[in-house]
Structures are given as C-alpha cells and as structure tokens.
Design an enzyme around this catalytic site. Structure first.
Site: not given
Length: 259
Positions: A53-55
């Site tokens: 997942l993106d930050r």
C-alpha cells in the site's frame, strides 16, 4: 503496536496506518518505524510482503509467514485472484457507479524508483466504483461558496501504481489529500475546516482463497480515528459495510492450485 486483523501459521494481516512505509525505502532512508519490522517484532516471526500500500494509504495489508506462501500469494495477486475494496472521499458528486478502463503509463518516483528503467508503454488498468453517499458543506473553496464531496467504494481489477488515485483524477473526482494527483485547494480546505490532513483512501476489505487450506477469507480493516472524524462531520458514520455484508464485483477464482 499494529492492529492484527488476521493471523494463522501461514498468514498475518494488519491494519496499516496512513503515513507508514511498508518496508525501508529510498523514499525515506532515515525512517526506522516501518510495517515489516514492526510486525516481525510484534509476532516474533519473520514476515514476507506479497503486495503493498502506498505510504499515505491505510488499511488491510497482507503478509506471508514463509517464502513458499509468499510466492503463492504473489501469484494470486498477479493473476487478479484476490479481490480488494477501498473507500475514498473524493471531490464533487460522483455518478452512482461505473467502470474506469483507462491505461496508465508506469509512474516512477524520483527517489524510490531512481534506478528503475522507465517504460513509456501504457498498461491496461481497470477500476470499478460505486457511490455510497454525498454531501455539500458551506465552506468556500476557490470561487465557490460551498463544496461537494462523495464517499465512494473502489474495486481495482488491475494493480498499477497509484491506480485508484490516478483513475479518480482522470474522471475529475480526485481523492482528497492526494498531493500529487489531487486538488490542492480542496486538500487545504478540508485540512483547515475538518483537520483532514491525510490521503482519504483506505483499503477496507481483502478477499482471497487461503493459499494452503483453500478457505475463503474476507479480511476487513476498520477506519482509523482521523477518518472517523471526517465521517462524523459529514454524517457518513454508517456507510462502511461490515465484512459479512461485502459484495465483491468479481468472484474469487475457485480453482486456485493448493499446496
């Protein structure tokens, strides 16, 4: 401590907070608190990532507890055999439901992907969306005296980098808090009026066939406190379905080879 959503001898899933890196990265070489190391220390066992997942994105993050299971899960992700449902708050009133079939050129990060070879050929990318609720609030944004927002449920059929963020921006309904593809005026307005200072994208549900037992799993991650804060302001508290009410757009493929 991270909230463990599911754990057995083969898998572990956690509710990843917004702002956390999944693993150490060029994005922030000095960041010491990352999901992988935190989970490893928390359960006392090495973990293997199978997706990311993106930050700034929160929600269900699945990890394997062996390299063999990690390989099987990675194959399921690559073959689109794992279904995902996200929730997002976006600018404007979105139509009831639809599909975005819009190819995306790989988007490289100047820091994290600085050694990667750029591929300019667009790759197929498909996302489904359904609008759950809408609201108009009396805050001035630009030349307008009020602002409209929608709570949408998103289901990516493919897994391109920043796919949901880019697809929603493509149909002119960018996700709130997206500093790269979003509307900075609305980002600032919600931060000022509602203390909303994060990307409003959450991986709520993940459905898969267990790679070892074949059992059907639906893993759900509750919204965090900052997300709930905005839901309360918009009177959207009851809009996130419980895990047993989730209906996935695509059925999970049932003939996955089991170990």
């Amino acid at each position: 401590m991270l909230d463990i959503l599911y754990q057995d001898e083969h898998l572990v899933a956690v509710n990843k907070p917004s702002g956390w890196l999944v693993h150490r990265s060029w994005l922030d070489r000095n960041e010491k608190v990352v999901v992988m190391q935190t989970v490893r220390d928390q359960i006392g066992q090495h973990v293997f990532t199978v997706h990311r997942l993106d930050r700034p994105t929160s929600g269900v993050l699945l990890m394997a507890l062996s390299s063999e299971v990690a390989h099987q899960l990675s194959q399921q992700f690559e073959q689109h055999q794992i279904n995902k449902i996200y929730h997002a708050v976006v600018r404007g009133y979105v139509n009831e439901s639809g599909t975005i079939d819009y190819a995306l050129v790989e988007e490289l990060d100047k820091v994290a992907d600085k050694f990667a070879k750029e591929d300019r050929e667009a790759q197929q990318a498909v996302s489904h969306y359904t609008t759950l609720s809408q609201v108009e609030v009396p805050i001035r944004v630009g030349r307008y005296d009020s602002a409209r927002y929608s709570l949408v449920e998103l289901s990516p059929e493919t897994g391109r980098k920043h796919q949901l963020r880019r697809h929603m921006a493509h149909i002119s309904h960018p996700i709130i808090g997206d500093s790269r593809h979003g509307d900075l005026r609305h980002n600032r307005a919600l931060a000022e009026h509602f203390d909303c200072q994060r990307l409003m994208l959450h991986a709520s549900h993940l459905a898969l066939n267990h790679p070892v037992t074949g059992e059907r799993l639906v893993i759900s991650a509750p919204w965090e406190q900052r997300w709930q804060h905005l839901m309360n302001h918009f009177n959207w508290q009851e809009q996130c379905p419980a895990y047993h009410e989730v209906e996935f757009i695509r059925p999970i493929i049932q003939d996955t080879e089991l170990s």
